[in-house]
Design a protein around this motif. Structure first.
Motif, PDB file in Angstrom:
ATOM      1  N   SER A 150     -97.122  -9.336  -4.329  1.00  0.00           N
ATOM      2  CA  SER A 150     -98.585  -9.403  -4.343  1.00  0.00           C
ATOM      3  C   SER A 150     -99.103 -10.835  -4.418  1.00  0.00           C
ATOM      4  O   SER A 150    -100.309 -11.050  -4.401  1.00  0.00           O
ATOM      5  CB  SER A 150     -99.128  -8.607  -5.531  1.00  0.00           C
ATOM      6  OG  SER A 150     -98.712  -9.214  -6.733  1.00  0.00           O
ATOM      7  N   CYS A 151     -98.212 -11.817  -4.518  1.00  0.00           N
ATOM      8  CA  CYS A 151     -98.656 -13.209  -4.705  1.00  0.00           C
ATOM      9  C   CYS A 151     -99.151 -13.791  -3.381  1.00  0.00           C
ATOM     10  O   CYS A 151     -98.373 -13.987  -2.454  1.00  0.00           O
ATOM     11  CB  CYS A 151     -97.503 -14.060  -5.241  1.00  0.00           C
ATOM     12  SG  CYS A 151     -97.940 -15.806  -5.344  1.00  0.00           S
ATOM     13  N   PRO A 152    -100.448 -14.102  -3.260  1.00  0.00           N
ATOM     14  CA  PRO A 152    -100.953 -14.599  -1.983  1.00  0.00           C
ATOM     15  C   PRO A 152    -100.423 -15.988  -1.637  1.00  0.00           C
ATOM     16  O   PRO A 152    -100.408 -16.367  -0.477  1.00  0.00           O
ATOM     17  CB  PRO A 152    -102.473 -14.631  -2.182  1.00  0.00           C
ATOM     18  CG  PRO A 152    -102.693 -14.654  -3.648  1.00  0.00           C
ATOM     19  CD  PRO A 152    -101.510 -13.970  -4.266  1.00  0.00           C
ATOM     20  N   ARG A 175    -103.966 -19.356  -9.408  1.00  0.00           N
ATOM     21  CA  ARG A 175    -104.533 -18.703 -10.607  1.00  0.00           C
ATOM     22  C   ARG A 175    -105.391 -17.486 -10.232  1.00  0.00           C
ATOM     23  O   ARG A 175    -106.508 -17.322 -10.709  1.00  0.00           O
ATOM     24  CB  ARG A 175    -105.385 -19.668 -11.433  1.00  0.00           C
ATOM     25  CG  ARG A 175    -104.728 -20.996 -11.781  1.00  0.00           C
ATOM     26  CD  ARG A 175    -103.426 -20.836 -12.555  1.00  0.00           C
ATOM     27  NE  ARG A 175    -103.109 -22.017 -13.313  1.00  0.00           N
ATOM     28  CZ  ARG A 175    -102.197 -22.949 -12.980  1.00  0.00           C
ATOM     29  NH1 ARG A 175    -101.492 -22.806 -11.856  1.00  0.00           N
ATOM     30  NH2 ARG A 175    -101.965 -23.977 -13.756  1.00  0.00           N
ATOM     31  N   CYS A 176    -104.874 -16.653  -9.341  1.00  0.00           N
ATOM     32  CA  CYS A 176    -105.612 -15.442  -8.968  1.00  0.00           C
ATOM     33  C   CYS A 176    -105.239 -14.275  -9.882  1.00  0.00           C
ATOM     34  O   CYS A 176    -105.941 -13.274  -9.935  1.00  0.00           O
ATOM     35  CB  CYS A 176    -105.334 -15.074  -7.514  1.00  0.00           C
ATOM     36  SG  CYS A 176    -103.615 -14.610  -7.240  1.00  0.00           S
ATOM     37  N   TYR A 177    -104.099 -14.373 -10.547  1.00  0.00           N
ATOM     38  CA  TYR A 177    -103.592 -13.389 -11.516  1.00  0.00           C
ATOM     39  C   TYR A 177    -103.223 -12.039 -10.880  1.00  0.00           C
ATOM     40  O   TYR A 177    -103.125 -11.032 -11.585  1.00  0.00           O
ATOM     41  CB  TYR A 177    -104.577 -13.189 -12.683  1.00  0.00           C
ATOM     42  CG  TYR A 177    -105.052 -14.492 -13.278  1.00  0.00           C
ATOM     43  CD1 TYR A 177    -104.135 -15.439 -13.719  1.00  0.00           C
ATOM     44  CD2 TYR A 177    -106.398 -14.792 -13.373  1.00  0.00           C
ATOM     45  CE1 TYR A 177    -104.561 -16.664 -14.237  1.00  0.00           C
ATOM     46  CE2 TYR A 177    -106.834 -15.995 -13.888  1.00  0.00           C
ATOM     47  CZ  TYR A 177    -105.902 -16.936 -14.314  1.00  0.00           C
ATOM     48  OH  TYR A 177    -106.324 -18.132 -14.812  1.00  0.00           O
ATOM     49  N   CYS A 178    -103.028 -12.024  -9.558  1.00  0.00           N
ATOM     50  CA  CYS A 178    -102.568 -10.778  -8.915  1.00  0.00           C
ATOM     51  C   CYS A 178    -101.225 -10.346  -9.504  1.00  0.00           C
ATOM     52  O   CYS A 178    -100.960  -9.159  -9.688  1.00  0.00           O
ATOM     53  CB  CYS A 178    -102.390 -10.981  -7.410  1.00  0.00           C
ATOM     54  SG  CYS A 178    -103.918 -11.181  -6.526  1.00  0.00           S
ATOM     55  N   CYS A 179    -100.364 -11.333  -9.807  1.00  0.00           N
ATOM     56  CA  CYS A 179     -99.040 -11.008 -10.353  1.00  0.00           C
ATOM     57  C   CYS A 179     -99.195 -10.301 -11.703  1.00  0.00           C
ATOM     58  O   CYS A 179     -98.513  -9.307 -11.977  1.00  0.00           O
ATOM     59  CB  CYS A 179     -98.203 -12.277 -10.497  1.00  0.00           C
ATOM     60  SG  CYS A 179     -99.045 -13.611 -11.367  1.00  0.00           S
ATOM     61  N   HIS A 180    -100.091 -10.813 -12.516  1.00  0.00           N
ATOM     62  CA  HIS A 180    -100.347 -10.221 -13.843  1.00  0.00           C
ATOM     63  C   HIS A 180    -100.847  -8.782 -13.679  1.00  0.00           C
ATOM     64  O   HIS A 180    -100.427  -7.870 -14.394  1.00  0.00           O
ATOM     65  CB  HIS A 180    -101.386 -11.095 -14.547  1.00  0.00           C
ATOM     66  CG  HIS A 180    -102.003 -10.514 -15.772  1.00  0.00           C
ATOM     67  ND1 HIS A 180    -101.350 -10.460 -16.968  1.00  0.00           N
ATOM     68  CD2 HIS A 180    -103.224  -9.969 -15.984  1.00  0.00           C
ATOM     69  CE1 HIS A 180    -102.131  -9.916 -17.874  1.00  0.00           C
ATOM     70  NE2 HIS A 180    -103.281  -9.597 -17.301  1.00  0.00           N
TER      71      HIS A 180
HETATM   72  S1  SF4 Z   1    -101.563 -16.300 -10.285  1.00  0.00           S
HETATM   73 FE1  SF4 Z   1     -99.651 -15.226  -9.808  1.00  0.00          FE
HETATM   74  S2  SF4 Z   1    -100.091 -14.145  -7.894  1.00  0.00           S
HETATM   75 FE2  SF4 Z   1    -101.705 -15.689  -8.112  1.00  0.00          FE
HETATM   76  S3  SF4 Z   1    -100.907 -17.462  -6.975  1.00  0.00           S
HETATM   77 FE3  SF4 Z   1    -100.286 -17.733  -9.120  1.00  0.00          FE
HETATM   78  S4  SF4 Z   1     -98.242 -16.886  -9.220  1.00  0.00           S
HETATM   79 FE4  SF4 Z   1     -99.168 -16.102  -7.335  1.00  0.00          FE
END
Ligand code: SF4
Ligand code: SF4
Length: 380
Positions: free
Chosen positions: A335-337, A357-362
């Motif tokens: 899911s990490c863009p 810092r989109c937090y999709c991974c979280h």
């Molecule tokens: S916050 Fe997580 S999903 Fe978003 S760019 Fe960083 S590592 Fe990838």
């Protein structure tokens, strides 16, 4: 005045929810929108494979109550649809419908959960940042979309309410592409407002019986609030939700983006019906670890870019993998863009150089093994 109804709904009890949904419909005069033969799509929040008790997803009993209310009015062409995080695949959808309790709703009520994975390009309406959106078929084809969101905090956007829930109308891994295209959270939320104007849900119900506080939308904790809310105007609902959880409106970036476009009414412009006295801040509702240092617009223009870089790198909370908890499933990397996560030796690792810092991974970690860590420079 924009009407918002608010009702005490203390538990996920079918009779209680049937009564609440009927009262919302009566208070808002929604019968004028409903007639037999309409194709209605219900859009719950099904972010990832979680049970209803975890308060990540819209509770199935609220969805079932809305289905029964529609059927009482002769509306029978009802589909439950969402594109959760991760790839948009029938097999993954089926698993999420089962875990979230949506499959049981469809079985009991004789309606369908969408398992088709088609989508279509739809011109954006009243948009500022996007010319068209790819929307999942059941949303693009519906006569009426009913938005069934969950009240949650959100590490990137502040609030996950009526407007944010519609991001699930975009198919699968096309969602991370938007994160990469609109890296600035305020621009991202401007895109969400474009999307909301395009999808135009006819009605939104909010599941705030048990909300999520803290590091939402998936890593927070359940917090009983004991309410359901409803409105035709999704922006008005998000304004009401900010008041309810004590979140300053400028921290709820979808509200901020809608306000700058004249779409979000002020709290004083809401006509509260039902139990208006219940729209009081829930004591001690925990906020998410979103970026909280935003001084850039006050700086001279020539140092804004380096200041942006500094803030992004050192002041914005960052995702951190708790290695002991990581099961190496790879859903964060998927899911990490920015494609900045690798799984090796059965554990995920983040290269922060490209992290936006989109937090999709979280959001997508199924075992909550990714924390949002505040910078040691400004937080204790
Ligand atoms: S916050 Fe997580 S999903 Fe978003 S760019 Fe960083 S590592 Fe990838
Ligand atoms: S951090 Fe979470 S999502 Fe990523 S590989 Fe580990 S368990 Fe899976």
């Amino acid at each position: 005045m924009t009407r918002v109804s608010i009702l005490s709904t203390t538990e996920y009890n079918p009779a209680l929810l049937d009564s609440a949904v009927e009262q919302h419909i009566r208070l808002l005069g929604l019968d004028r929108l409903l007639r037999p033969g309409l194709r209605v799509t219900l859009k719950p929040n099904l972010l990832l494979r979680r049970s209803p008790e975890e308060a990540t997803t819209t509770h199935p009993e609220l969805v079932a109550a809305v289905v029964r209310a529609l059927k009482r009015r002769g509306v029978t062409r009802i589909t439950i649809a969402d594109s959760p995080g991760g790839p948009y695949l029938s097999s993954l959808l089926a698993g999420i419908y089962k875990a979230s309790g949506m499959a049981a709703v469809t079985e009991a009520e004789g309606i369908t959960c969408n398992l088709e994975v088609g989508w279509q390009e739809v011109p954006a309406q009243n948009a500022r940042q996007v010319s068209s959106f790819n929307l999942i078929d059941p949303v693009a084809d519906a006569d009426l979309v009913i938005n069934l969101c969950k009240l949650k905090t959100h590490c990137m956007t502040g609030l996950s309410g009526a407007v944010k829930n519609l991001f699930g109308c975009v198919p699968g891994l096309q969602k991370p592409e938007f994160h990469y295209r609109f890296k600035n959270p305020e621009e991202f939320c401007g895109m969400l407002v474009d999307l909301c104007e395009t999808v135009r849900p006819a009605v939104t119900f909010v599941d705030a019986v048990v909300a999520m506080e803290g590091d939402g939308p998936s890593g927070g904790s359940p917090r009983p609030v004991g309410l359901t809310l409803c409105a035709e105007n999704p922006y008005a609902l998000d304004v009401a939700l900010c008041r309810l959880i004590g979140m300053p409106e400028e921290r709820a970036l979808t509200v901020k983006a809608a306000r700058t476009r004249g779409l979000a009414p002020a709290l004083s412009e809401l006509e509260l019906v039902g139990e208006p006295e219940r729209l009081a801040p829930v004591e001690g509702f925990r906020m998410p670890a979103v970026k909280s240092v935003d001084f850039n617009t006050r700086l001279p223009r020539f140092i804004r870019r380096p200041a942006d870089w500094f803030a992004g790198r050192f002041l914005t909370p960052r995702p951190a993998i708790r290695t002991a908890g990581c099961i190496g499933c790879g859903k964060c990397a998927e899911s990490c863009p920015a494609h900045t996560i690798a799984v090796s030796g059965g554990k995920a690792h983040i290269d922060y150089t490209n992290c936006i810092r989109c937090y999709c991974c979280h959001e997508m970690c199924p075992v909550k093994a990714i924390d949002i860590r505040r910078s040691g420079l400004f937080y204790h």
